[in-house]
Structures are given as structure tokens and as C-alpha cells.
Scaffold this motif. Sequence first.
Motif, PDB file in Angstrom:
ATOM      1  N   MET A 251       0.808  -1.217   0.000  1.00 39.41           N
ATOM      2  CA  MET A 251       0.000   0.000   0.000  1.00 39.41           C
ATOM      3  C   MET A 251       0.841   1.268   0.000  1.00 39.41           C
ATOM      4  SD  MET A 251      -2.887  -1.271  -0.328  1.00 39.41           S
ATOM      5  CE  MET A 251      -3.780   0.270  -0.240  1.00 39.41           C
ATOM      6  N   VAL A 252       1.929   1.311   0.758  1.00 43.46           N
ATOM      7  CA  VAL A 252       2.707   2.548   0.885  1.00 43.46           C
ATOM      8  C   VAL A 252       4.133   2.366   0.391  1.00 43.46           C
ATOM      9  CG1 VAL A 252       3.578   4.298   2.480  1.00 43.46           C
ATOM     10  CG2 VAL A 252       1.283   3.363   2.795  1.00 43.46           C
ATOM     11  N   SER A 253       4.843   1.392   0.953  1.00 47.94           N
ATOM     12  CA  SER A 253       6.263   1.239   0.638  1.00 47.94           C
ATOM     13  C   SER A 253       6.487   0.966  -0.847  1.00 47.94           C
ATOM     14  CB  SER A 253       6.873   0.113   1.471  1.00 47.94           C
ATOM     15  OG  SER A 253       6.803   0.420   2.846  1.00 47.94           O
ATOM     16  N   LEU A 254       5.775  -0.016  -1.393  1.00 45.10           N
ATOM     17  CA  LEU A 254       5.977  -0.338  -2.801  1.00 45.10           C
ATOM     18  C   LEU A 254       5.405   0.739  -3.711  1.00 45.10           C
ATOM     19  CD1 LEU A 254       5.389  -4.197  -2.940  1.00 45.10           C
ATOM     20  CD2 LEU A 254       7.423  -2.884  -2.349  1.00 45.10           C
ATOM     21  N   ALA A 255       4.291   1.341  -3.302  1.00 44.95           N
ATOM     22  CA  ALA A 255       3.747   2.446  -4.104  1.00 44.95           C
ATOM     23  C   ALA A 255       4.729   3.607  -4.166  1.00 44.95           C
ATOM     24  CB  ALA A 255       2.415   2.899  -3.519  1.00 44.95           C
ATOM     25  N   ASN A 256       5.410   3.862  -3.042  1.00 41.64           N
ATOM     26  CA  ASN A 256       6.380   4.948  -3.012  1.00 41.64           C
ATOM     27  C   ASN A 256       7.668   4.594  -3.750  1.00 41.64           C
ATOM     28  OD1 ASN A 256       6.981   7.570  -2.231  1.00 41.64           O
ATOM     29  ND2 ASN A 256       8.091   6.904  -0.411  1.00 41.64           N
ATOM     30  N   LYS A 257       7.810   3.356  -4.155  1.00 38.65           N
ATOM     31  CA  LYS A 257       8.906   2.996  -5.056  1.00 38.65           C
ATOM     32  C   LYS A 257       8.486   3.135  -6.517  1.00 38.65           C
ATOM     33  CE  LYS A 257      11.438  -0.281  -2.111  1.00 38.65           C
ATOM     34  NZ  LYS A 257      11.977  -1.662  -1.997  1.00 38.65           N
ATOM     35  N   LEU A 321       6.108  12.048   2.853  1.00 39.11           N
ATOM     36  CA  LEU A 321       5.793  12.828   4.051  1.00 39.11           C
ATOM     37  C   LEU A 321       5.052  12.008   5.104  1.00 39.11           C
ATOM     38  CD1 LEU A 321       4.703  16.268   2.513  1.00 39.11           C
ATOM     39  CD2 LEU A 321       6.857  15.712   3.656  1.00 39.11           C
ATOM     40  N   ILE A 322       4.329  10.963   4.684  1.00 37.94           N
ATOM     41  CA  ILE A 322       3.561  10.192   5.666  1.00 37.94           C
ATOM     42  C   ILE A 322       4.358   9.029   6.232  1.00 37.94           C
ATOM     43  CG2 ILE A 322       1.417  10.780   4.475  1.00 37.94           C
ATOM     44  CD1 ILE A 322       1.317   7.859   3.506  1.00 37.94           C
ATOM     45  N   ILE A 323       5.609   8.842   5.785  1.00 37.24           N
ATOM     46  CA  ILE A 323       6.398   7.719   6.285  1.00 37.24           C
ATOM     47  C   ILE A 323       6.565   7.756   7.814  1.00 37.24           C
ATOM     48  CG2 ILE A 323       8.747   6.772   6.309  1.00 37.24           C
ATOM     49  CD1 ILE A 323       8.865   7.163   3.323  1.00 37.24           C
ATOM     50  N   PRO A 324       6.876   8.904   8.438  1.00 41.28           N
ATOM     51  CA  PRO A 324       7.083   8.885   9.898  1.00 41.28           C
ATOM     52  C   PRO A 324       5.864   8.485  10.705  1.00 41.28           C
ATOM     53  CG  PRO A 324       8.040  10.857   8.914  1.00 41.28           C
ATOM     54  CD  PRO A 324       7.209  10.217   7.863  1.00 41.28           C
ATOM     55  N   ILE A 325       4.654   8.622  10.171  1.00 42.57           N
ATOM     56  CA  ILE A 325       3.456   8.312  10.957  1.00 42.57           C
ATOM     57  C   ILE A 325       2.930   6.907  10.670  1.00 42.57           C
ATOM     58  CG2 ILE A 325       2.805  10.740  11.048  1.00 42.57           C
ATOM     59  CD1 ILE A 325       0.693  10.175   8.929  1.00 42.57           C
ATOM     60  N   ARG A 326       3.618   6.137   9.852  1.00 47.48           N
ATOM     61  CA  ARG A 326       3.172   4.775   9.561  1.00 47.48           C
ATOM     62  C   ARG A 326       3.372   3.880  10.789  1.00 47.48           C
ATOM     63  NH1 ARG A 326       6.247   2.255   5.036  1.00 47.48           N
ATOM     64  NH2 ARG A 326       4.703   0.611   5.339  1.00 47.48           N
ATOM     65  N   TYR A 327       2.475   2.921  10.951  1.00 50.89           N
ATOM     66  CA  TYR A 327       2.568   1.979  12.070  1.00 50.89           C
ATOM     67  C   TYR A 327       3.847   1.165  11.995  1.00 50.89           C
ATOM     68  CZ  TYR A 327       1.755  -2.304  14.692  1.00 50.89           C
ATOM     69  OH  TYR A 327       1.905  -3.376  15.527  1.00 50.89           O
ATOM     70  N   TYR A 328       4.184   0.709  10.793  1.00 54.43           N
ATOM     71  CA  TYR A 328       5.366  -0.129  10.615  1.00 54.43           C
ATOM     72  C   TYR A 328       6.627   0.623  11.023  1.00 54.43           C
ATOM     73  CZ  TYR A 328       9.157  -2.486   8.084  1.00 54.43           C
ATOM     74  OH  TYR A 328      10.332  -3.102   7.752  1.00 54.43           O
ATOM     75  N   VAL A 329       6.756   1.891  10.666  1.00 59.35           N
ATOM     76  CA  VAL A 329       7.950   2.676  10.997  1.00 59.35           C
ATOM     77  C   VAL A 329       8.001   2.946  12.494  1.00 59.35           C
ATOM     78  CG1 VAL A 329       9.109   4.887  10.621  1.00 59.35           C
ATOM     79  CG2 VAL A 329       8.051   3.689   8.693  1.00 59.35           C
ATOM     80  N   ARG A 330       6.878   3.323  13.084  1.00 57.67           N
ATOM     81  CA  ARG A 330       6.875   3.608  14.526  1.00 57.67           C
ATOM     82  C   ARG A 330       7.175   2.341  15.324  1.00 57.67           C
ATOM     83  NH1 ARG A 330       2.160   4.662  16.276  1.00 57.67           N
ATOM     84  NH2 ARG A 330       0.902   4.453  14.373  1.00 57.67           N
ATOM     85  N   PHE A 331       6.666   1.205  14.854  1.00 57.17           N
ATOM     86  CA  PHE A 331       6.945  -0.055  15.543  1.00 57.17           C
ATOM     87  C   PHE A 331       8.433  -0.397  15.475  1.00 57.17           C
ATOM     88  CE2 PHE A 331       7.512  -4.655  15.448  1.00 57.17           C
ATOM     89  CZ  PHE A 331       6.871  -5.043  16.623  1.00 57.17           C
ATOM     90  N   ARG A 332       9.049  -0.226  14.291  1.00 59.05           N
ATOM     91  CA  ARG A 332      10.465  -0.528  14.153  1.00 59.05           C
ATOM     92  C   ARG A 332      11.319   0.390  15.026  1.00 59.05           C
ATOM     93  NH1 ARG A 332      12.353  -3.095   9.517  1.00 59.05           N
ATOM     94  NH2 ARG A 332      14.403  -2.677  10.475  1.00 59.05           N
ATOM     95  N   LEU A 333      10.958   1.664  15.093  1.00 63.58           N
ATOM     96  CA  LEU A 333      11.731   2.605  15.914  1.00 63.58           C
ATOM     97  C   LEU A 333      11.634   2.252  17.395  1.00 63.58           C
ATOM     98  CD1 LEU A 333      10.925   6.039  14.202  1.00 63.58           C
ATOM     99  CD2 LEU A 333      13.110   4.817  14.191  1.00 63.58           C
TER     100      LEU A 333
END
Length: 478
Positions: A251-257, A321-333
Motif C-alpha cells: 500500500m505505501v512502501s511499494l507504491a512509493n517505489k 511525508l507520511i512515512i514517519p506516521i506509519r505503524y510499521y515505521v513507529r513499531f520498528r523505531l
Amino acid sequence: MSADRLSSVSKEVKPESVSLYPLGTAAAPEQELLCIFGTGDFGRSLGQRLLHSGYRVVYGSRRPHSCGPLPQGAQAMSHEAAAQLASLVFLCIHREHYDFLETLTPQLQGKVLVDVSNNPKKNLYPEANAECLQRLIPGAHVVKAFNTLSAWALQNGPSDANRQVYLCGNGAEAKQAVAEVATKLGFAALDKGSLSAAKELEDFPLQLFPEWRMPLYVAVGLTALIFVYVVIRDVVYAFVEQGKDNSFRIMVSLANKVFPIVSLIMLSLCYLPGVIAGFIQLYRGTKYRRFPDWLDRWMLCRKQLGLIALGFAFLHMVYTLIIPIRYYVRFRLSANTISQIRENRTSVFDTTTAWRTDSYYSIGILGFSLFLLLGITSLPSVSNALSWREFSFIQSKLGYLTVFFCTLHTYLYGWSGFLRPYKWYMPPAYMLSLVLPSVLIVLKLLLLLPCVDRSLTRIRQGWERTDMQDGSEKPLLT
């Protein structure tokens, strides 16, 4: 000066001063009366525009007393009475309602009939509506016009996108009368010939993005291919080889590629035909020969290719711009932070990585800003305010600079990833996007070499290379 002298002067001046006195309404020229059949949206909008332009308007209606609200200053009456008053009649009715016009043949004899009708789809009738109308009323002068405008365009006045009024007809005087009306309304009349061209004019509003078809096909095809490629490499590979379910990244990561890859390729496709045209002119030694048809069609859709590329670049910016608010990114951090706390360790600040990321983002921002500038200056309202030299400087020189910045942005994103092992022998998708822009930059640099640029400039200024062997080719300009 004596009193007699003043008296004689006043007598001499008096007749001239009377002629300069403001004229009354009786001396003003009478406004021309025009007739409109049809009180729908288009008919009312046309009448309002005619009234604002200084015409008098009368409507012909089946129900003059209950035909709905009309523009202030217009009046409604029967078709017979309205047709007798005006020499030019606008027919704002559909073709299926043409039958009643046969009964008005005496009133419409010798009149100019302006057909503004369109059909819901192509090839609905064997002949054009205007040709059918001419057959029904052979004594009238039928002109096809105003059918490419909308009621909204008539209400709000002409703009750069809908300034032209196409017209066709068999009578030169009738077309001239309609052209004068269109000019007074603020439009530019364009004569398309005899009434046989009415079929083409009626099909024109039914076309769906005719100039955008090839760019849209290219965009859809590239998007599908790149999307399938990244899904196989990042999702299918992880599931088969590592047993991981990375499908949520679609939905996000591959679309942003996918979006930046398609944007960079289409931006390169926007400027590549100009470079190819330069090499063709160098090879031929003249600019007075037509390019191949495929290159002509390619060059004519460069604007559409660039605007679609800008749309994909904008999507890439929003998704980033929405990468920092993604669940996957916040979980990894959070997981990484907890892991460091438990192991009582800290990460060492890497200056090289900081330089890379800052440069990557900075170059991307500059490239996107130039990209926006190209898109804004391609708007007719903006480009009309620029001289040719200014427009060429922005779209050409700054355009190639945009390609360079966007390509450098991608190289910085890859950094050392070019040397990593490939998954299933498939290189990262961003590496595929670098092939075309890199080739474009190299070819453009070759054209900028002083010796090459000098020859190409002379050719584009009219110089031709003469064949010294047979002398069959002569310079057109000396």
C-alpha cells in the motif's frame, strides 16, 4: 478684441459646438436582434452572453408563457413570430426535435441558421446534424458553430482553453455573420470549410483526452510493469525464501517505489525526443526535412508526458511525508530503542550517512521545485505572459537541469546499494529507472560540445550541408 469680433467668432463656433453635444438615445444605432430556439441551459447562457455583448435577444419556444426563467432583457414568443424578427437564428435544440422546423420553412427562408447541437455518441446518424438541417430547410443558410463550447464557458467568458469557435458552412456571407457574432462575444472564429466538415466538428466534443491517450498508455504500462517487478522482488521473494509476509508494504512502501520510478522515466521521455531530433538534424545536415512520423507524434505529446510525470512526482512527495506516521515505521523505531536499552548500547553517529541523507533530500527538494516550475509555466495563462526566450529557457535549459537533479537524487538514494547482491538476479527497481535518464544526460552533453553545438546551431538557423560530389543539394539560405 471688439464686441462685434467676439460676436462673429461665437457665431462661427456655435454650429460646431452643437455637433459635439452628447447624443440622445434616438441618435444611437439600433442594437441587432438575434433569435434563439431553445430555452435550455445552453440557450439561456448564450442569450445572456449576447445581451452582455450588446445584442437584443428573442427566444422562440413552444410554450412562450411557461418556458422557465430567461435572461433579463430577453423576451419569449412563438417560433413563427421569433423567426420573422431576426435574420440570424441559433438552434439550441436536439436533432430529434428538428421535425417542427419544416413547418417554419417560409419564416426561415434566407435566414442564417446556426446549429449548435451535438450527439451523445459517434456515428449515431449517417449524416451530420447540420447537413440534416440544411436538407430540411434548403432555402436557409446553415452554419455549424458554437457546438464545441459549454454553457459554463458562455457564462464566464472565454479563457485560454476555450477561446476558439469552430464553424463551417456553404455560404461565405453566412459564415462571416456568425464569425462577427463570435468575435463580439470575445471568441476567435476559425473557419473549417464547407458544411461537409460538420461531422468532424460534431465528433470533436465526444473525444476523450485525444492528446493524452499515448502518454496515459505509457504511464499505465510503466506503472503496471514496475509494480509487478517490485512485488516479485520485495514480497514474493521474502515469502518464498524467508517465509515472511511483507504484503502490507504494497500500500505505501511499494507504491512509493513505483511513483518516483515512473516519474523519472516519463520525465526522460519528455526530453529524449528533442535530443534525438538534434542528432537527426546533424546527420541530415538540414532542418528542412520532416522527422519520422513516430518522432513527430512523440514530440507533440511532450507536454502531456511532463505533466503526468509531475503528477507521479507529487504522489511520491506526499507518500514520503507520511512515512514517519506509519505503524510499521513507529513499531520498528520503538522496537529498536527497547532493544538498545536492554542491551545497554547506543548507536554511533555516522557522518557519512548524515551527509548522504541530507544530500539525498536536498537534491530531491531542488528537483521537485524545478519540476513544479516546469508545470506552472506550461499553463497557457502563464506561458502567454512569457516571451519565447523566457519560455524556452525554463522549459529547455531548466528542464534538463531538472532531469539532472532528479537523476542525481536517485543515485544518492542508491548510494552503495549498486554493489549489493541481487534477489533472484533482479536488481533494485530504482536502478532500472536510471538507465534512460543517464543515457539522456550523456547524449545531451554530446550535443553541448562546442564543435557539435556550433554545427547544430547553424543548421537550425537555416544552413544546409551541401553535397560536394554531385551538387544535388543546394543551401536554401545564403
